[in-house]
Design a protein around this motif. Structure first.
Motif, short mmCIF file in Angstrom:
data_model
loop_
_atom_site.label_atom_id
_atom_site.label_comp_id
_atom_site.label_asym_id
_atom_site.label_seq_id
_atom_site.Cartn_x
_atom_site.Cartn_y
_atom_site.Cartn_z
N TYR A 1 40.63 35.77 24.84
CA TYR A 1 40.67 34.34 25.12
C TYR A 1 41.64 34.03 26.27
N ARG B 1 42.59 36.06 28.78
CA ARG B 1 42.01 36.50 30.06
C ARG B 1 40.87 35.60 30.50
N ARG B 2 40.12 35.08 29.55
CA ARG B 2 39.03 34.15 29.91
C ARG B 2 39.61 32.85 30.45
N HIS B 3 40.68 32.36 29.82
CA HIS B 3 41.33 31.13 30.28
C HIS B 3 41.86 31.29 31.71
N ARG B 4 42.35 32.48 32.04
CA ARG B 4 42.88 32.74 33.38
C ARG B 4 41.79 33.17 34.36
N ARG B 5 40.53 33.10 33.93
CA ARG B 5 39.36 33.45 34.75
C ARG B 5 39.41 34.89 35.25
N GLN B 6 39.82 35.78 34.36
CA GLN B 6 39.89 37.20 34.68
C GLN B 6 38.74 37.98 34.06
N LEU B 7 37.77 37.27 33.51
CA LEU B 7 36.61 37.89 32.89
C LEU B 7 35.34 37.29 33.46
N PRO B 8 34.21 37.97 33.31
CA PRO B 8 32.95 37.37 33.73
C PRO B 8 32.67 36.12 32.88
N PRO B 9 31.86 35.21 33.40
CA PRO B 9 31.56 33.99 32.64
C PRO B 9 30.91 34.31 31.29
N SER C 1 28.63 29.79 26.09
CA SER C 1 29.21 29.09 24.95
C SER C 1 28.08 28.59 24.06
#
Length: 94
Positions: A31, A33-41, A44
């Motif tokens: 979560y 890394r996703r918040h920091r946009r470090q993962l692919p989209p 939801s």
């Protein structure tokens, strides 16, 4: 009638828990890394996040290719190209 959820091998998506298990980390780290946009989209679906498996695999390949500590990216480990022809004569030292 079997109404159990499909397994990861059958699904083209990974849940946060499955991705955390795959990377041996916590769900909170995913979560973060996703918040920091470090993962692919992610997709939801209500309260659940689904990461496309193809996007995660491409992300892992790109990450491994750009990692300087990956032994596959070490230029010293690359095969040495040999010169063709006669070896050079060494210069005489005085």
């Amino acid at each position: 009638m079997n109404t159990s959820r499909r397994t990861t091998e059958e699904s083209p998506h990974l849940t946060v828990a499955e991705l955390a298990a795959r990377w041996r980390t916590t769900e909170q780290a995913i979560y973060h890394r996703r918040h920091r946009r470090q993962l692919p989209p992610a997709i939801s679906g209500g309260r659940k996040l689904l990461f496309p498996l193809a996007a995660i695999e491409a992300f892992e390949r790109d990450l491994a290719a750009s990692d300087p500590q990956n032994p596959l990216n070490d230029p010293a480990a690359a095969p040495v190209e040999r010169r063709r022809g006669r070896p050079r004569a060494k210069a005489a030292t005085a």
